[in-house]
Structures are given as C-alpha cells and as structure tokens.
Design a protein around this motif. Structure first.
Motif, PDB file in Angstrom:
ATOM      1  N   TRP A  79      -3.371   1.735   8.748  1.00  0.00           N
ATOM      2  CA  TRP A  79      -4.307   0.811   9.395  1.00  0.00           C
ATOM      3  C   TRP A  79      -3.549  -0.435   9.822  1.00  0.00           C
ATOM      4  O   TRP A  79      -2.743  -0.966   9.047  1.00  0.00           O
ATOM      5  CB  TRP A  79      -5.447   0.454   8.434  1.00  0.00           C
ATOM      6  N   LEU A  94     -13.448   3.776   0.192  1.00  0.00           N
ATOM      7  CA  LEU A  94     -14.062   2.463   0.422  1.00  0.00           C
ATOM      8  C   LEU A  94     -13.315   1.703   1.518  1.00  0.00           C
ATOM      9  O   LEU A  94     -13.923   1.100   2.401  1.00  0.00           O
ATOM     10  CB  LEU A  94     -14.071   1.639  -0.869  1.00  0.00           C
ATOM     11  N   PHE A  95     -11.994   1.749   1.454  1.00  0.00           N
ATOM     12  CA  PHE A  95     -11.188   1.057   2.459  1.00  0.00           C
ATOM     13  C   PHE A  95     -11.398   1.659   3.842  1.00  0.00           C
ATOM     14  O   PHE A  95     -11.598   0.931   4.812  1.00  0.00           O
ATOM     15  CB  PHE A  95      -9.707   1.104   2.077  1.00  0.00           C
ATOM     16  N   LYS A  96     -11.355   2.984   3.931  1.00  0.00           N
ATOM     17  CA  LYS A  96     -11.536   3.633   5.237  1.00  0.00           C
ATOM     18  C   LYS A  96     -12.894   3.304   5.849  1.00  0.00           C
ATOM     19  O   LYS A  96     -13.014   3.162   7.064  1.00  0.00           O
ATOM     20  CB  LYS A  96     -11.384   5.151   5.098  1.00  0.00           C
ATOM     21  N   ALA A  97     -13.911   3.145   5.019  1.00  0.00           N
ATOM     22  CA  ALA A  97     -15.251   2.838   5.512  1.00  0.00           C
ATOM     23  C   ALA A  97     -15.361   1.402   6.027  1.00  0.00           C
ATOM     24  O   ALA A  97     -16.175   1.115   6.910  1.00  0.00           O
ATOM     25  CB  ALA A  97     -16.286   3.081   4.412  1.00  0.00           C
ATOM     26  N   SER A  98     -14.544   0.489   5.477  1.00  0.00           N
ATOM     27  CA  SER A  98     -14.653  -0.922   5.850  1.00  0.00           C
ATOM     28  C   SER A  98     -13.346  -1.661   5.564  1.00  0.00           C
ATOM     29  O   SER A  98     -13.292  -2.516   4.675  1.00  0.00           O
ATOM     30  CB  SER A  98     -15.808  -1.554   5.069  1.00  0.00           C
ATOM     31  N   PRO A  99     -12.287  -1.376   6.315  1.00  0.00           N
ATOM     32  CA  PRO A  99     -10.996  -1.994   6.006  1.00  0.00           C
ATOM     33  C   PRO A  99     -10.996  -3.514   6.099  1.00  0.00           C
ATOM     34  O   PRO A  99     -10.341  -4.187   5.289  1.00  0.00           O
ATOM     35  CB  PRO A  99     -10.039  -1.370   7.018  1.00  0.00           C
ATOM     36  N   GLU A 100     -11.741  -4.079   7.035  1.00  0.00           N
ATOM     37  CA  GLU A 100     -11.778  -5.537   7.182  1.00  0.00           C
ATOM     38  C   GLU A 100     -12.338  -6.212   5.933  1.00  0.00           C
ATOM     39  O   GLU A 100     -11.984  -7.343   5.627  1.00  0.00           O
ATOM     40  CB  GLU A 100     -12.609  -5.950   8.400  1.00  0.00           C
ATOM     41  N   LYS A 101     -13.213  -5.532   5.221  1.00  0.00           N
ATOM     42  CA  LYS A 101     -13.818  -6.087   4.007  1.00  0.00           C
ATOM     43  C   LYS A 101     -12.783  -6.245   2.895  1.00  0.00           C
ATOM     44  O   LYS A 101     -12.854  -7.189   2.111  1.00  0.00           O
ATOM     45  CB  LYS A 101     -14.951  -5.166   3.535  1.00  0.00           C
ATOM     46  N   TYR A 102     -11.820  -5.327   2.839  1.00  0.00           N
ATOM     47  CA  TYR A 102     -10.869  -5.297   1.723  1.00  0.00           C
ATOM     48  C   TYR A 102      -9.481  -5.833   2.060  1.00  0.00           C
ATOM     49  O   TYR A 102      -8.725  -6.188   1.153  1.00  0.00           O
ATOM     50  CB  TYR A 102     -10.743  -3.869   1.193  1.00  0.00           C
ATOM     51  N   LYS A 133     -13.543 -12.657   0.075  1.00  0.00           N
ATOM     52  CA  LYS A 133     -12.304 -12.405   0.805  1.00  0.00           C
ATOM     53  C   LYS A 133     -11.109 -12.522  -0.135  1.00  0.00           C
ATOM     54  O   LYS A 133     -11.101 -13.351  -1.049  1.00  0.00           O
ATOM     55  CB  LYS A 133     -12.153 -13.399   1.957  1.00  0.00           C
TER      56      LYS A 133
END
Length: 167
Positions: A79, A94-102, A133
C-alpha cells in the motif's frame, strides 16, 4: 555521566543538528512520486533503505493491543509504495479494509521532525495514538518534547508535510 545518559545526550544532540539541517544522513528527500511516500527507513543510523513500512511493525496492533508488535512474513500487503507486515490475518484484513485509519500520520515520519521541517526516521517503540491517529517519533526524548504540545506540533507539521514531500 552514566552510559545511558550519555547515549541519550548524544541522540538529542544529533537530532538537534538534524532539525537544524546539518544531519543529512537521516533527512529523507524522497523522489517525486504519484503517491506520498511512506517512511521505510531502517531503525539504525546507517541501516540503509528497506521497502517495509514502520520497520516491519504491525500498524494495526498499535490500535488493537496498544503496543508495537512485529509483523510476520505470512501477513503482508502492499500500500502506498511500501510493504506492510501484520501479526495476524485479522489485522491484515482490518488494514486492507481501511488503510488510512491505521497508517501512521505524516507517512510514518517523525511527527516532531515534520513539524521542524524535516523528514526523519522513527523508533517504532515511540508512538502515540491521539484522536484516533497514530503518531511516531524519532526517540523517547523527542517524543517527550512532542508530547508537550502535540496539537501545536501537529498544526505545524500539517502545514509543512506536503511541501517537504516535494523537496
């Protein structure tokens, strides 16, 4: 001066030189890219470059278990131009579903360093989760300095980060 205090003093001195623009060894001048780069510097001074974000630590674990956890070679994704390792399939998902979050703020560079106008490597053990964040810092002394006014330093970093990426 005890050894640990001497090492700490040397690291602070080196960082101060770095943010003053003298320590070019740790300042990253990323090449122009279509996407903002992710900090993939190794944790050692002369370690060179690697293609792995956060030195191979699981970025989701900072949120789920509240501490740095090494990622495993079996749980990897790409990514933003970097390889990301995770400690479990669940964290990878979890990361693949929402990388910007993590993903860590400022491309994973030291939050204090960015506020001072430099892209600086981090120590994955020096982290803070603030308002959902992830922020990383160069070392414990720099993190303590950043924690004195994280909102103020983040405001500075926010205003400088995109310009730093263009250098």
């Amino acid at each position: 001066m005890p050894t640990t205090h001497l090492k700490s003093a040397l690291r602070r001195t080196f960082f101060n030189l770095l943010v003053a623009g003298v320590g070019g060894l740790l300042v990253v001048r990323p090449a122009q890219a279509a996407e903002p780069p992710i900090n993939t510097l190794r944790n050692s001074l002369f370690g060179g470059r690697t293609d792995t974000a956060i030195n191979g630590f699981d970025t989701v674990a900072y949120f789920t278990v509240g501490k740095p956890v090494r990622g495993q070679d079996g749980f990897v994704t790409e990514w933003m131009g970097a390889k990301w390792k995770f400690s479990s399939q669940a964290n990878l998902d979890l990361f693949k579903a929402s990388p910007e979050k993590y993903a860590p703020q400022y491309g994973g560079y030291c939050a204090y360093g960015v506020a001072q106008g430099n892209l600086v490597k981090v120590d994955p053990d020096q982290f803070t989760i603030r308002e959902g964040k992830l922020y990383l810092n160069f070392d414990a002394d720099i993190q303590a300095r950043w924690l004195k006014d994280p909102a103020g330093f983040n405001k500075l970093a926010d205003s400088k980060f995109q310009t730093l990426l263009k250098k």
